[in-house]
Each structure stands twice: as structure tokens, then as C-alpha cells.
Design a protein around this motif. Sequence first.
Motif, PDB file in Angstrom:
ATOM      1  N   GLY A  28     130.059  11.150  49.040  1.00  0.00           N
ATOM      2  CA  GLY A  28     129.356  11.487  47.467  1.00  0.00           C
ATOM      3  C   GLY A  28     128.514  10.477  48.384  1.00  0.00           C
ATOM      4  N   GLY A  29     128.703   9.902  49.149  1.00  0.00           N
ATOM      5  CA  GLY A  29     127.522   8.454  48.775  1.00  0.00           C
ATOM      6  C   GLY A  29     126.663   8.567  50.524  1.00  0.00           C
ATOM      7  N   LEU A  30     125.528   7.593  49.776  1.00  0.00           N
ATOM      8  CA  LEU A  30     124.420   7.661  51.105  1.00  0.00           C
ATOM      9  C   LEU A  30     124.369   6.392  52.024  1.00  0.00           C
ATOM     10  N   VAL A  31     124.782   7.038  53.215  1.00  0.00           N
ATOM     11  CA  VAL A  31     124.745   5.505  53.737  1.00  0.00           C
ATOM     12  C   VAL A  31     123.679   5.416  55.082  1.00  0.00           C
ATOM     13  N   VAL A  32     122.614   4.283  55.972  1.00  0.00           N
ATOM     14  CA  VAL A  32     121.784   5.088  55.925  1.00  0.00           C
ATOM     15  C   VAL A  32     122.149   4.034  57.970  1.00  0.00           C
ATOM     16  N   PHE A  33     121.824   5.487  58.990  1.00  0.00           N
ATOM     17  CA  PHE A  33     121.714   4.786  60.239  1.00  0.00           C
ATOM     18  C   PHE A  33     121.094   5.211  60.716  1.00  0.00           C
ATOM     19  N   PRO A  34     121.008   4.826  62.438  1.00  0.00           N
ATOM     20  CA  PRO A  34     120.152   4.850  63.863  1.00  0.00           C
ATOM     21  C   PRO A  34     119.911   6.461  63.964  1.00  0.00           C
ATOM     22  N   THR A  35     118.936   6.891  64.480  1.00  0.00           N
ATOM     23  CA  THR A  35     119.102   7.584  65.705  1.00  0.00           C
ATOM     24  C   THR A  35     117.971   6.964  67.014  1.00  0.00           C
ATOM     25  N   GLU A  36     118.457   7.897  67.413  1.00  0.00           N
ATOM     26  CA  GLU A  36     117.065   7.674  68.804  1.00  0.00           C
ATOM     27  C   GLU A  36     115.665   7.832  68.308  1.00  0.00           C
ATOM     28  N   THR A  37     115.652   8.181  67.520  1.00  0.00           N
ATOM     29  CA  THR A  37     114.319   9.246  66.563  1.00  0.00           C
ATOM     30  C   THR A  37     113.169   7.192  65.454  1.00  0.00           C
ATOM     31  N   VAL A  38     113.912   8.130  64.476  1.00  0.00           N
ATOM     32  CA  VAL A  38     113.854   6.972  63.285  1.00  0.00           C
ATOM     33  C   VAL A  38     115.161   6.698  62.563  1.00  0.00           C
ATOM     34  N   TYR A  39     115.181   5.889  61.752  1.00  0.00           N
ATOM     35  CA  TYR A  39     116.857   5.484  60.879  1.00  0.00           C
ATOM     36  C   TYR A  39     116.858   6.485  60.211  1.00  0.00           C
ATOM     37  N   GLY A  40     118.124   7.429  59.502  1.00  0.00           N
ATOM     38  CA  GLY A  40     117.832   8.739  58.557  1.00  0.00           C
ATOM     39  C   GLY A  40     118.984   7.994  57.548  1.00  0.00           C
ATOM     40  N   GLY A 173     121.985  -0.483  63.902  1.00  0.00           N
ATOM     41  CA  GLY A 173     122.162  -0.552  65.277  1.00  0.00           C
ATOM     42  C   GLY A 173     120.719  -0.757  66.175  1.00  0.00           C
ATOM     43  N   GLY A 174     119.823  -0.955  65.513  1.00  0.00           N
ATOM     44  CA  GLY A 174     118.645  -2.214  66.435  1.00  0.00           C
ATOM     45  C   GLY A 174     117.597  -0.952  66.294  1.00  0.00           C
ATOM     46  N   ASP A 175     116.678  -1.525  67.300  1.00  0.00           N
ATOM     47  CA  ASP A 175     115.566  -0.688  67.096  1.00  0.00           C
ATOM     48  C   ASP A 175     115.542   1.161  68.179  1.00  0.00           C
ATOM     49  N   CYS A 176     114.982   1.668  67.336  1.00  0.00           N
ATOM     50  CA  CYS A 176     114.778   3.074  67.844  1.00  0.00           C
ATOM     51  C   CYS A 176     113.910   3.190  68.814  1.00  0.00           C
ATOM     52  N   ARG A 177     114.712   3.905  70.082  1.00  0.00           N
ATOM     53  CA  ARG A 177     114.728   4.210  71.519  1.00  0.00           C
ATOM     54  C   ARG A 177     112.830   5.116  71.649  1.00  0.00           C
ATOM     55  N   ILE A 178     112.814   5.999  70.917  1.00  0.00           N
ATOM     56  CA  ILE A 178     111.663   7.021  70.751  1.00  0.00           C
ATOM     57  C   ILE A 178     110.493   6.103  69.764  1.00  0.00           C
ATOM     58  N   GLY A 179     110.997   5.849  68.080  1.00  0.00           N
ATOM     59  CA  GLY A 179     110.091   5.146  67.043  1.00  0.00           C
ATOM     60  C   GLY A 179     108.853   7.007  66.534  1.00  0.00           C
ATOM     61  N   LEU A 180     109.328   8.327  67.026  1.00  0.00           N
ATOM     62  CA  LEU A 180     108.687   9.376  66.245  1.00  0.00           C
ATOM     63  C   LEU A 180     109.794  10.048  65.664  1.00  0.00           C
ATOM     64  N   GLU A 181     109.850  10.677  64.628  1.00  0.00           N
ATOM     65  CA  GLU A 181     110.683  11.779  64.436  1.00  0.00           C
ATOM     66  C   GLU A 181     110.478  13.004  64.985  1.00  0.00           C
ATOM     67  N   SER A 182     111.898  13.528  65.302  1.00  0.00           N
ATOM     68  CA  SER A 182     111.962  14.750  66.167  1.00  0.00           C
ATOM     69  C   SER A 182     111.342  15.732  65.912  1.00  0.00           C
ATOM     70  N   THR A 183     110.906  16.499  67.468  1.00  0.00           N
ATOM     71  CA  THR A 183     109.886  17.961  67.604  1.00  0.00           C
ATOM     72  C   THR A 183     110.870  18.646  66.237  1.00  0.00           C
ATOM     73  N   VAL A 184     110.139  19.636  65.319  1.00  0.00           N
ATOM     74  CA  VAL A 184     110.398  20.784  64.358  1.00  0.00           C
ATOM     75  C   VAL A 184     109.924  22.127  65.235  1.00  0.00           C
ATOM     76  N   VAL A 185     110.651  22.709  65.164  1.00  0.00           N
ATOM     77  CA  VAL A 185     110.342  24.291  65.889  1.00  0.00           C
ATOM     78  C   VAL A 185     111.159  25.499  64.627  1.00  0.00           C
ATOM     79  N   LYS A 186     110.533  26.738  65.185  1.00  0.00           N
ATOM     80  CA  LYS A 186     110.986  27.422  63.751  1.00  0.00           C
ATOM     81  C   LYS A 186     111.428  28.302  65.308  1.00  0.00           C
ATOM     82  N   ALA A 187     112.781  29.207  65.527  1.00  0.00           N
ATOM     83  CA  ALA A 187     112.962  29.826  66.380  1.00  0.00           C
ATOM     84  C   ALA A 187     113.292  30.831  66.045  1.00  0.00           C
ATOM     85  N   ASP A 188     112.417  32.546  66.382  1.00  0.00           N
ATOM     86  CA  ASP A 188     111.934  33.284  65.777  1.00  0.00           C
ATOM     87  C   ASP A 188     111.663  34.952  66.770  1.00  0.00           C
ATOM     88  N   GLY A 189     113.348  35.512  67.056  1.00  0.00           N
ATOM     89  CA  GLY A 189     113.742  36.308  68.293  1.00  0.00           C
ATOM     90  C   GLY A 189     113.106  35.540  69.733  1.00  0.00           C
TER      91      GLY A 189
END
Length: 347
Positions: A28-40, A173-189
Motif C-alpha cells: 500500500g505504499g507509494l514509490v516514484v519511478f522513472p519511465t521513458e516519458t516522465v517520472y510516475g 533512474g536518471g533523466d527521462c528519454r522523451i520528456g512528455l507524458e504518453s499518448t492517450v487514446v480511446k479504442a472504440d471498435g
Amino acid sequence: MKTTIRKIDRTADLDLQLCDAAEMIRNGGLVVFPTETVYGLGGSALDAEAAGRIYAAKGRPSDNPLIIHMSDPSEAEKYCYTNPTYYRLAEAFMPGPLTVIMPKRDCIPLSVTGGLDTVAVRCPEDIVARTLIRLSGVPIAAPSANISGRPSPTSAEHVIDDLNGRVDMILDGGDCRIGLESTVVKADGDSVTVLRPGGITPQMLSEVCGEVSLDGGITKKSETGTAPLAPGMKYKHYAPRAEVYLLTGNKARIVEYIRSELAGNDDVGVIAFDEYLPDVAGRFTVGIGSEADYTAHAHSLFSALRYFDTTSVVRIYAMAVEARGIDLATYNRMIKAAGYKIIDFGE
């Protein structure tokens, strides 16, 4: 709360470095971690109370949905009702900076989805992120690891500035490679709607799915009173303390305007393309790459915005990127940081 800050050695055994962080997530704890976009800012996506702690740590409105992160795209079926379009997207772009929204299963609490009956899922590319998720044994709900409304963090230093004392652990984990958050899409059919642009562009999506549309909130303010379908669609985002103004149109006129605003003023900040830096040099002028370097714009923007919070500036003038390709994502973050304050200098 005492926050443990750990520097990750990507050349060493990650399982050994991350096993206690994974245990924190399970408990139930909170951990900050690196991704290729931004830290989560991560907590168990199966734990409603952990979701509540995420919202509290960020100061985030509870109707702003969280993205759940998986270690493998095939795990999505456990948490949502997938469709053929999802699998086409997953095969083409996952692991990577793509988030897909689909109807949720009951195991995902409504506190994670902001009360919606859909859930946003993604499999990050970053090996530290995927290892942490795998060791945790649960999907990890993780918005960007910043105080709500501030520019998203692309380095551990940004996270420490915002969340030290608010979370259990920060993984550097160092600097994020991309630097902007992920693309978000809604898949409908067979159709895909882009709700938030990112490193996966509409053009790239259309090569896989055919019909791709853009939500109107990408380049203009969302309707008030509507529930956000994806992070960043409704509330103030990405903003430094100073007022930001986005400058579009004729570059010569933009340069002339910036020079007039800089004259005799030490409280004005400037974000400019590198080739214009000699013409708009001031005490607080920051470059974000050449005008044609879309990757540099994305990588540099949030760091540039955060820099101004260390200065005395009260106004920031930013040269706008063009809303196309990868720069569509950068433009989207720019207009939100500016609160949609745009000065158009024509052709």
C-alpha cells in the motif's frame, strides 16, 4: 513521512535494487519511478486506499483518472475488456509511450479511474519501471510524480523538489528519454480517438488503425463541468508560478515584441528556439532546441518551465511550436501551461 531516495544503477541487478520498493507497492505504499516519458508516482492499482494516497500526495482532484502500468501488454485482459484494436496497437507500440482506454473490470477500483467505468492501461518501455511492476505482482497506478498543476518531472531532482516527505521512496533512474507524458487514446471498435498527444503521433497510429480522430480539447480549452476521460484534459497542468504567454505567427514580429518586453525588465523570462537566442537574450532566456528539432522541444519543455520557478520572473514569453507531428504534444503542453493565453503575430 521520511522518503528514501535511491540512485538506480542500470548496469547492475535491478531485481536486487527494486525488491523492497516492490514490497512497498504491495503493502500500500507509494514509490516514484522513472519511465521513458516522465517520472510516475506509483501505488497498487488494485488498492483503493493507495489510490487515495496518490491523490493526496499530489493534491490531485479525485475525478482525474489514473493510468495503470503493466509489465507486459498481455496483462491488460486481467484489468479491462480488450478488443482487436488494442492488440494491434500493443503489437506496434508497446512497450512504449502509449496508453489505451477501455472498459474496466471490477478488480480496478473506481477511485483509480476517477469514477469512470473505463480504465487507462499502458506498458512502459523503461526497464526500471517494468522490473518494478513485475516484482510488485500488481498493476501500478501512476500519474506524473509532481504536485498537481506543476510541470511534470523529467528528473529525480524535479520529483524531490515536489514530493520529498510525501512518498515512501523515490527511485532515481536518471533523466527521462522523451520528456512528455504518453499518448492517450480511446479504442472504440476499429476507430481510435487521441485524447492526449504524446510520443506516438496520430500519423503513426493511422498506419496501424486507419481511422484516427483528435479530441477537441487537445488544442483548445475543455468544456467546464465535464468529467475528464484522460489525465490532463480538464484541470490546470504544467504551469510554473509565473504567467506564461504563448507567441505564435511571424517570427520577426515575435522577436521584436520579446526585445521590447525585455528592455529594462529583469522579471521577464523567455523560451525560444536556439537560432533566435542571440536576438532575444535576456537574464532568463532558455533554449529548447532548434526550430526543426521536435525531439528536443519535447525533451526540454518541462525542464525549462521548472527552471523559471528558481528565478524572480513574473512573466514568461514562449515561442510556440507548430501543432503537428511530435510537436502536437509539445504544443498541447504549452497552451495548457499558458492557460490558453496566446498572442498571435500573424503571418
